[in-house]
Design an enzyme around this catalytic site. Structure first.
Site: not given
Length: 201
Positions: A68-70, A105
């Protein structure tokens, strides 16, 4: 069921995954997080989530890997983690009284194949006073946060309204993550125990 690996060092993502009732190991990914010169923010966060999961998945071919990435986005500009207190204060001044987007994501990798999605949430800050920005920066909370604030921490008092997924702003959208895990053969609700107490207690 396959074992699950979270390809992230984020304690916030780990806590959200535990909230879903998922048992997992943590194995942070080591990738280059530099945005491409003409890369759109939504494409950027999606690429990083996929690359994190795929990188860890190569070393654990039998596992289900979640990456995940923000990113916090103001206009078309990605606001990363601040390098200094002054940079954090400048970011907070730019967010004051305005609406920005938080894009998170999630990618789930099984057998080298990634399923993924991006969740975008609109967050509006009230007008911030210079003294509260300074006080917030002094706490140190902004320093490891994209956009220089944590909605689940002291920075939550700055938020006037939110349209979208609160958990995505924290770091992991719960509904979409559960959907991706189910599609990958891991419906989280099948692991819940009868009479199970909250995992956070």
């Amino acid at each position: 069921m396959r074992s699950i690996i979270l390809a992230s060092a984020s304690p916030r993502r780990a806590e959200l995954l535990r909230q879903m009732g998922v048992s997992f190991d943590t194995r942070p990914a080591d990738i280059d997080e530099t945005p491409g010169p003409v890369e759109r923010p939504s494409d950027y966060v999606l690429r990083l989530a996929q690359e994190k999961a795929l990188a860890v998945g190569r070393g654990a071919p039998d596992a289900l890997v979640l990456g995940s990435d923000t990113s916090v986005v103001l206009g078309d500009r990605i606001l990363g983690k601040p390098a200094t207190g002054e940079e954090a204060a400048e970011t907070l001044r730019s967010l004051s009284g305005r609406t920005h987007q938080v894009m998170t994501a999630v990618a789930v990798v099984v057998d080298g194949y990634a399923q993924s999605c991006v969740v975008t949430t609109d967050v509006t800050f009230r007008a911030l006073r210079p003294d509260e920005i300074s006080a917030y920066v002094r706490t140190g909370e902004p320093m490891d946060k994209a956009g220089s604030y944590g909605i689940q921490g002291l920075g939550g008092i700055f938020v006037e309204s939110l349209q979208g997924s609160y958990s995505a702003v924290v770091g992991l959208p719960l509904r979409e993550t559960a959907d991706l895990l189910a599609q990958a053969g891991y419906p989280v609700w099948t692991t819940w125990q009868s009479g199970q107490e909250s995992l956070n207690e």
